[in-house]
Design a protein around this motif. Structure first.
Motif, PDB file in Angstrom:
ATOM      1  N   VAL A 118       0.837  -1.209   0.000  1.00 14.90           N
ATOM      2  CA  VAL A 118       0.000   0.000   0.000  1.00 14.90           C
ATOM      3  C   VAL A 118       0.868   1.254   0.000  1.00 14.90           C
ATOM      4  N   HIS A 119       1.877   1.297   0.875  1.00 12.56           N
ATOM      5  CA  HIS A 119       2.755   2.472   0.914  1.00 12.56           C
ATOM      6  C   HIS A 119       3.554   2.601  -0.381  1.00 12.56           C
ATOM      7  N   GLY A 120       3.954   1.468  -0.963  1.00 12.94           N
ATOM      8  CA  GLY A 120       4.673   1.526  -2.233  1.00 12.94           C
ATOM      9  C   GLY A 120       3.805   2.095  -3.340  1.00 12.94           C
ATOM     10  N   THR A 143       5.233   6.277  -0.838  1.00 16.96           N
ATOM     11  CA  THR A 143       5.679   6.781   0.458  1.00 16.96           C
ATOM     12  C   THR A 143       6.755   5.868   1.050  1.00 16.96           C
ATOM     13  N   VAL A 144       7.543   5.232   0.177  1.00  9.80           N
ATOM     14  CA  VAL A 144       8.666   4.406   0.609  1.00  9.80           C
ATOM     15  C   VAL A 144       9.941   4.948  -0.029  1.00  9.80           C
ATOM     16  N   ALA A 145      10.949   5.262   0.794  1.00 12.21           N
ATOM     17  CA  ALA A 145      12.267   5.685   0.294  1.00 12.21           C
ATOM     18  C   ALA A 145      13.114   4.420   0.145  1.00 12.21           C
ATOM     19  N   TRP A 146      13.080   3.804  -1.023  1.00 12.62           N
ATOM     20  CA  TRP A 146      13.701   2.498  -1.218  1.00 12.62           C
ATOM     21  C   TRP A 146      15.206   2.480  -0.983  1.00 12.62           C
ATOM     22  N   PRO A 147      15.973   3.524  -1.369  1.00 15.07           N
ATOM     23  CA  PRO A 147      17.419   3.487  -1.050  1.00 15.07           C
ATOM     24  C   PRO A 147      17.684   3.347   0.449  1.00 15.07           C
ATOM     25  N   VAL A 148      16.857   4.004   1.273  1.00 12.32           N
ATOM     26  CA  VAL A 148      17.002   3.897   2.731  1.00 12.32           C
ATOM     27  C   VAL A 148      16.684   2.468   3.173  1.00 12.32           C
ATOM     28  N   LEU A 206      12.781  13.489   4.980  1.00 16.45           N
ATOM     29  CA  LEU A 206      11.675  12.580   4.686  1.00 16.45           C
ATOM     30  C   LEU A 206      10.422  13.052   5.405  1.00 16.45           C
ATOM     31  N   SER A 207       9.284  12.979   4.732  1.00 20.41           N
ATOM     32  CA  SER A 207       8.019  13.285   5.397  1.00 20.41           C
ATOM     33  C   SER A 207       7.684  12.159   6.365  1.00 20.41           C
ATOM     34  N   MET A 208       6.748  12.432   7.294  1.00 21.95           N
ATOM     35  CA  MET A 208       6.357  11.402   8.252  1.00 21.95           C
ATOM     36  C   MET A 208       5.777  10.191   7.532  1.00 21.95           C
ATOM     37  N   ARG A 209       5.044  10.422   6.460  1.00 21.62           N
ATOM     38  CA  ARG A 209       4.491   9.312   5.697  1.00 21.62           C
ATOM     39  C   ARG A 209       5.603   8.451   5.103  1.00 21.62           C
ATOM     40  N   GLU A 210       6.677   9.103   4.607  1.00 18.25           N
ATOM     41  CA  GLU A 210       7.796   8.358   4.041  1.00 18.25           C
ATOM     42  C   GLU A 210       8.574   7.606   5.118  1.00 18.25           C
ATOM     43  N   ILE A 261       8.154   0.382   7.509  1.00 17.97           N
ATOM     44  CA  ILE A 261       7.357  -0.823   7.291  1.00 17.97           C
ATOM     45  C   ILE A 261       8.013  -1.712   6.241  1.00 17.97           C
ATOM     46  N   ALA A 262       8.507  -1.108   5.154  1.00 18.15           N
ATOM     47  CA  ALA A 262       9.141  -1.891   4.089  1.00 18.15           C
ATOM     48  C   ALA A 262      10.407  -2.580   4.597  1.00 18.15           C
ATOM     49  N   HIS A 263      11.197  -1.871   5.394  1.00 13.74           N
ATOM     50  CA  HIS A 263      12.401  -2.493   5.946  1.00 13.74           C
ATOM     51  C   HIS A 263      12.040  -3.606   6.932  1.00 13.74           C
TER      52      HIS A 263
END
Length: 256
Positions: free
Chosen positions: A60-62, A66-71, A175-179, A185-187
């Motif tokens: 959902v976030h992807g 709202t996901v910073a994938w490099p992080v 990063l925004s709070m959403r990000e 969550i992704a990590h």
């Protein structure tokens, strides 16, 4: 399929979607204190519960970008080896039965208190972070954070959300709070998969309970992720911090 487990899964899934917090820091204490599940079994079951739940949250976030994938990849480069190391350490120590349960309670109680403190100082961290780092930190700092999270989450099931979000706010103030929530969550998906299957190998899980929890959590995390923009972040943070602190103390008192 117990309605109590389904309802519990829904509430925790909702919290995860809204805040990134709620897997180990909320679910494991509920299983131990309310349902009487052994701590060592609860941690393993909860880690796999978190993995499946956060897979949906990541999707959902992807989709909402709202996901910073490099992080996420940098964190994973540290947390996955950290989790594997913690599993090997537990296997080497050969702690089982009542001893494993006491060790799990001790680690869980200590990490819950740490998580509560982290949530309580979140506004200060946000303010300090905004006035501190103006560029992305060196990659090694994020990888080092991942190692710490990998070890602590594997040992106690706590830390991926409560500690991870606070650390990301400080390291990545742009990063925004959403990000922050989406990236955490992704990590956590990567981390809890490794840690969960490692715990399955060591102590086993309660598969029927896991199924019931997921039946409630999957729709809960979708709803939470969709409504993250409207969440009363300050109120949720304070309530979670107070609850985690009280539960952490209760866990430690169980050992007295």
């Amino acid at each position: 399929m117990s309605p109590a487990f389904v309802l519990t899964g829904f509430v925790v899934g909702l919290l995860i979607g809204l805040t990134g917090v709620g897997g180990g820091s909320v679910m494991t204490p509920i299983l131990v204190l309310l349902f009487g599940i052994r701590a060592s079994t609860a941690i393993g079951t909860d880690l796999l519960f978190a993995a499946f739940t956060k897979a949906v949250g990541t999707a959902v976030h992807g989709a909402n970008r709202t996901v910073a994938w490099p992080v996420v990849w940098r964190l994973g480069a540290g947390s996955v080896p950290g989790a594997a190391l913690a599993i090997l350490l537990l296997a080497r120590l050969g702690v089982h039965g009542a001893a494993a349960n006491r060790l799990s309670l001790l680690l869980l109680g200590a990490m819950l208190l740490f998580a509560a403190a982290s949530l309580a100082v979140k506004p200060w961290v946000t303010h300090r972070g905004a006035g501190g780092l103006h560029r992305a930190p060196p990659a090694w700092m994020t990888i080092a954070l991942g190692i710490v999270l990998g070890v602590t989450v594997t040992l106690s099931s706590v830390g991926a959300g409560a500690l991870g979000t606070v650390a990301l706010i400080y390291l990545y103030p742009r990063l925004s709070m959403r990000e922050v929530v989406g990236s955490d969550i992704a990590h956590a998906l990567l981390l809890t998969l490794v840690a969960g299957f490692g715990r399955l190998w060591l102590h086993g899980i309660d598969a029927p309970m896991l199924g019931a929890l997921l039946a409630g959590s999957l729709p809960g995390v979708v709803i939470g992720s969709l409504f993250v923009k409207r969440a009363p972040e300050r109120l949720l943070r304070l309530l979670l911090a107070a609850m985690l602190g009280l539960v952490g103390l209760r866990m430690l008192l169980e050992l007295a």
